[in-house]
Design a protein around this motif. Sequence first.
Motif, mmCIF file in Angstrom:
data_model
loop_
_atom_site.group_PDB
_atom_site.id
_atom_site.type_symbol
_atom_site.label_atom_id
_atom_site.label_comp_id
_atom_site.label_asym_id
_atom_site.label_seq_id
_atom_site.Cartn_x
_atom_site.Cartn_y
_atom_site.Cartn_z
ATOM 1 N N ARG A 52 32.389 41.965 38.390
ATOM 2 C CA ARG A 52 33.397 41.635 37.369
ATOM 3 C C ARG A 52 33.197 42.361 36.041
ATOM 4 O O ARG A 52 34.162 42.633 35.343
ATOM 5 C CB ARG A 52 33.398 40.139 37.114
ATOM 6 C CG ARG A 52 33.914 39.361 38.282
ATOM 7 C CD ARG A 52 33.908 37.890 38.010
ATOM 8 N NE ARG A 52 34.498 37.226 39.161
ATOM 9 C CZ ARG A 52 35.275 36.191 39.079
ATOM 10 N NH1 ARG A 52 35.548 35.662 37.918
ATOM 11 N NH2 ARG A 52 35.772 35.648 40.161
ATOM 12 N N THR A 53 31.950 42.651 35.683
ATOM 13 C CA THR A 53 31.703 43.137 34.320
ATOM 14 C C THR A 53 30.969 44.466 34.239
ATOM 15 O O THR A 53 30.725 44.953 33.135
ATOM 16 C CB THR A 53 30.891 42.103 33.517
ATOM 17 O OG1 THR A 53 29.609 41.937 34.140
ATOM 18 C CG2 THR A 53 31.607 40.761 33.439
ATOM 19 N N GLY A 89 32.205 33.041 43.279
ATOM 20 C CA GLY A 89 33.312 33.451 42.415
ATOM 21 C C GLY A 89 33.869 34.830 42.693
ATOM 22 O O GLY A 89 34.551 35.405 41.841
ATOM 23 N N LEU A 137 36.258 35.723 44.614
ATOM 24 C CA LEU A 137 37.713 35.708 44.730
ATOM 25 C C LEU A 137 38.303 34.950 43.545
ATOM 26 O O LEU A 137 37.786 33.904 43.149
ATOM 27 C CB LEU A 137 38.152 35.047 46.029
ATOM 28 C CG LEU A 137 37.683 35.735 47.310
ATOM 29 C CD1 LEU A 137 38.118 34.933 48.519
ATOM 30 C CD2 LEU A 137 38.211 37.139 47.394
ATOM 31 N N PRO A 138 39.390 35.450 43.006
ATOM 32 C CA PRO A 138 40.019 34.715 41.900
ATOM 33 C C PRO A 138 40.565 33.380 42.389
ATOM 34 O O PRO A 138 40.924 33.266 43.568
ATOM 35 C CB PRO A 138 41.143 35.644 41.427
ATOM 36 C CG PRO A 138 41.332 36.640 42.499
ATOM 37 C CD PRO A 138 40.099 36.677 43.333
ATOM 38 N N PRO A 139 40.625 32.410 41.493
ATOM 39 C CA PRO A 139 41.115 31.074 41.919
ATOM 40 C C PRO A 139 42.574 31.111 42.328
ATOM 41 O O PRO A 139 43.324 31.953 42.018
ATOM 42 C CB PRO A 139 40.921 30.198 40.686
ATOM 43 C CG PRO A 139 40.487 31.089 39.582
ATOM 44 C CD PRO A 139 40.236 32.454 40.136
#
Length: 110
Positions: free
Chosen positions: A75-76, A106, A108-110
Amino acid sequence: ENAAYAIGWLANDVSSCELIIEAGALPPLVAPLRASTEEGKARAARAIGMLANDDATRPLIAAVGALPLLVALLRTGTEDGTNKAADAIRMLAHDALTCASIVEAGALPP
């Protein structure tokens, strides 16, 4: 960083992966994912991904807490870091339990 780089190149077959794991390399490979340079994180992710080529090592990688750290890098991280994290996660996603752990971490996005 250099050790992770070397391990990534050495982990090119199942017997090498098993020897690397037996030598206790997993915890030191996960450590750079917590706090290192972006290059160090990418090298650690690559090495972990290479070790994940062995079915027997996948649960061990998950057990040392690598999944949430790989997701965080995904993600970052830099472009190289995100690519290496994605490759490692892809290599780890070979069974239902690990896939569930990746989703729980986490990926996968919610």
